[in-house]
Design a protein around this motif. Sequence first.
Motif, PDB file in Angstrom:
ATOM      1  N   GLY A 141      15.345   4.212  -7.523  1.00  0.00           N
ATOM      2  CA  GLY A 141      15.211   4.381  -6.078  1.00  0.00           C
ATOM      3  C   GLY A 141      13.926   3.824  -5.496  1.00  0.00           C
ATOM      4  O   GLY A 141      13.581   4.130  -4.355  1.00  0.00           O
ATOM      5  N   LEU A 142      13.215   2.994  -6.237  1.00  0.00           N
ATOM      6  CA  LEU A 142      11.992   2.368  -5.727  1.00  0.00           C
ATOM      7  C   LEU A 142      12.320   1.487  -4.521  1.00  0.00           C
ATOM      8  O   LEU A 142      13.317   0.765  -4.521  1.00  0.00           O
ATOM      9  CB  LEU A 142      11.344   1.531  -6.837  1.00  0.00           C
ATOM     10  N   THR A 179       5.608   9.219  -8.344  1.00  0.00           N
ATOM     11  CA  THR A 179       6.950   9.536  -7.856  1.00  0.00           C
ATOM     12  C   THR A 179       6.940   9.838  -6.369  1.00  0.00           C
ATOM     13  O   THR A 179       6.123  10.639  -5.893  1.00  0.00           O
ATOM     14  CB  THR A 179       7.504  10.745  -8.630  1.00  0.00           C
ATOM     15  N   ARG A 180       7.833   9.188  -5.638  1.00  0.00           N
ATOM     16  CA  ARG A 180       8.043   9.392  -4.202  1.00  0.00           C
ATOM     17  C   ARG A 180       6.779   9.187  -3.378  1.00  0.00           C
ATOM     18  O   ARG A 180       6.649   9.731  -2.274  1.00  0.00           O
ATOM     19  CB  ARG A 180       8.652  10.766  -3.921  1.00  0.00           C
ATOM     20  N   CYS A 181       5.845   8.435  -3.887  1.00  0.00           N
ATOM     21  CA  CYS A 181       4.649   8.110  -3.103  1.00  0.00           C
ATOM     22  C   CYS A 181       4.996   7.120  -2.003  1.00  0.00           C
ATOM     23  O   CYS A 181       5.879   6.287  -2.141  1.00  0.00           O
ATOM     24  CB  CYS A 181       3.565   7.517  -4.006  1.00  0.00           C
ATOM     25  N   ARG A 182       4.260   7.198  -0.905  1.00  0.00           N
ATOM     26  CA  ARG A 182       4.370   6.225   0.177  1.00  0.00           C
ATOM     27  C   ARG A 182       3.048   5.478   0.231  1.00  0.00           C
ATOM     28  O   ARG A 182       2.025   6.045   0.648  1.00  0.00           O
ATOM     29  CB  ARG A 182       4.687   6.929   1.497  1.00  0.00           C
ATOM     30  N   LEU A 204       7.654   5.656 -10.966  1.00  0.00           N
ATOM     31  CA  LEU A 204       7.662   5.152  -9.587  1.00  0.00           C
ATOM     32  C   LEU A 204       8.969   5.531  -8.890  1.00  0.00           C
ATOM     33  O   LEU A 204       9.363   4.897  -7.912  1.00  0.00           O
ATOM     34  CB  LEU A 204       7.494   3.631  -9.584  1.00  0.00           C
ATOM     35  N   ASP A 205       9.644   6.542  -9.406  1.00  0.00           N
ATOM     36  CA  ASP A 205      10.931   6.943  -8.836  1.00  0.00           C
ATOM     37  C   ASP A 205      10.776   7.304  -7.365  1.00  0.00           C
ATOM     38  O   ASP A 205       9.930   8.136  -7.002  1.00  0.00           O
ATOM     39  CB  ASP A 205      11.496   8.146  -9.594  1.00  0.00           C
ATOM     40  N   GLY A 206      11.623   6.712  -6.527  1.00  0.00           N
ATOM     41  CA  GLY A 206      11.640   7.050  -5.114  1.00  0.00           C
ATOM     42  C   GLY A 206      10.419   6.626  -4.338  1.00  0.00           C
ATOM     43  O   GLY A 206      10.268   6.989  -3.161  1.00  0.00           O
ATOM     44  N   ALA A 207       9.522   5.865  -4.935  1.00  0.00           N
ATOM     45  CA  ALA A 207       8.312   5.434  -4.237  1.00  0.00           C
ATOM     46  C   ALA A 207       8.634   4.345  -3.214  1.00  0.00           C
ATOM     47  O   ALA A 207       9.606   3.602  -3.347  1.00  0.00           O
ATOM     48  CB  ALA A 207       7.278   4.932  -5.239  1.00  0.00           C
ATOM     49  N   GLU A 208       7.798   4.242  -2.186  1.00  0.00           N
ATOM     50  CA  GLU A 208       7.894   3.199  -1.173  1.00  0.00           C
ATOM     51  C   GLU A 208       6.561   2.476  -1.131  1.00  0.00           C
ATOM     52  O   GLU A 208       5.522   3.088  -0.867  1.00  0.00           O
ATOM     53  CB  GLU A 208       8.230   3.776   0.195  1.00  0.00           C
TER      54      GLU A 208
END
Length: 480
Positions: free
Chosen positions: A178-179, A127-130, A148-152
């Motif tokens: 939000g991926l 989650t939210r990983c860059r 993978l929510d919010g990941a980039e």
Amino acid sequence: MEIDDLTPAEERLRRAFATGATVDFRGEGEPNGPERTVRAAVLRALLLNGPREAGEIAALKAVGARVTGVLDLRNAVVDSMVRLIHCRFDEAPRLVGAQLAYVSLRDCELPGLDASHARVDGGLRLTRCRIGGPVHLSRVRISGALYLDGAEVTAADPAQPVLQLNQAFIDNDLCARGLRTQGLIRLDGASVTGSIDLEDAELNNPGAQVLTAESLDVGANLLGRRLRAHGRIDLRGSRIPGRVDLLHASLSNPGGTALRASSCVIGELWLREGAPIEGRLNLRRAEVGRLQLEPEMLPDQVRLLDLTYTFLTPHEPAERRLPMLERDDGAFDPHAYEQLTAAYRRIGDDRAARAVQLAKQRRHRGTLPWYGRAWGHLQDAAVGYGFRPLRAAVWLLSLLAVGSITYAGHHPAPLKAGEAPDFNPVFYTLDLLLPVISFGQESAFAPRDGYQTLSYVLIVTGWILATTVVAGVTRTVSRQ
């Protein structure tokens, strides 16, 4: 390495590991300073052979650490929880073939991740990983969910997939709200027992494939509300018994295919309330239970060959649905018209069903040789291919009026004086127009000159009308 050859930061982790306590490095020195730096080799040694305390559950939990070196757990068996939050990895972890209990890398920065063929008995949380490199999860088996929510995720090499989940097995949901990705996502042959959630995701790979998921098997739904995809989405051969929800979605691949769902089996496909699709929509050979499709979302090219669906919503007049069938850039497909007709009949809209069938005959007429087209135009003008039967009545009444008025003003001479019945201009004209009914008028009188020509015209016209009516009725009865 020796487990006792540790820095102060690593020693804190070692002591906390035995009891599963969390070590929070945030606020201690610089982000890359020694107070927050731990070596990946130390993490590996703790996970494989770390200290244990009786009655405690060992776990690796750290917040805000910098991890140097490669965390190499290839083919390792790790029964302890791994929870690294807000951590920064200098090199991509290698988890190929590992057996892991639970892994959470929430809010971490990584140059990549390779967990191909790994087995995770709990969940895998990114989650939210860059992530600045490719994520390899091919053939991974996850008993829980993949987050993978919010990941980039981006990749330096645009030729390489940015996220690989080929033949992955996820025994829960794939949560990716939000991926953000820059490159190709591969889900070919993957199996997700629950749902795939891509709501509010933004997938970018302009001019190429952005998501390929051929033969994907989903147990529930594929959710993509407000999804923004720049590139081609390929779902060919996928099975999604729930719904493919693309409400408010934006699909764009100008000059190519924006969405390919050919040969899919889908419970419900929702394409509504979004911007018009930029690129081709391919639904050939798909089987859809309920197709929720707004005409405004359709692109200029739609491929519908052998598409089958049970219900089509929202209910729209046939005039708004027919352009969808005319945008198919392939050959004339009568099956598409039959499907649309059946959808209207299923909800009791016979008028719309007749309009679709009439459009089908007109489209088919364009594929015929000149004499077939001529006969088709005649049937269309006379009775609307049997779907406008009142036209025949109008023609007959008009010709009946013309003949009756003409012959009323000029009675034709009887063939046998003294034996002919009284002349009736109305029934005489009906005798000429109706080839299978005789009132005894036509055989008793013989018009001459121009009146004889008019009788020939009425006879020929009557036969043409009768033939077209019979053809239309036969078509209607066989269709029922």
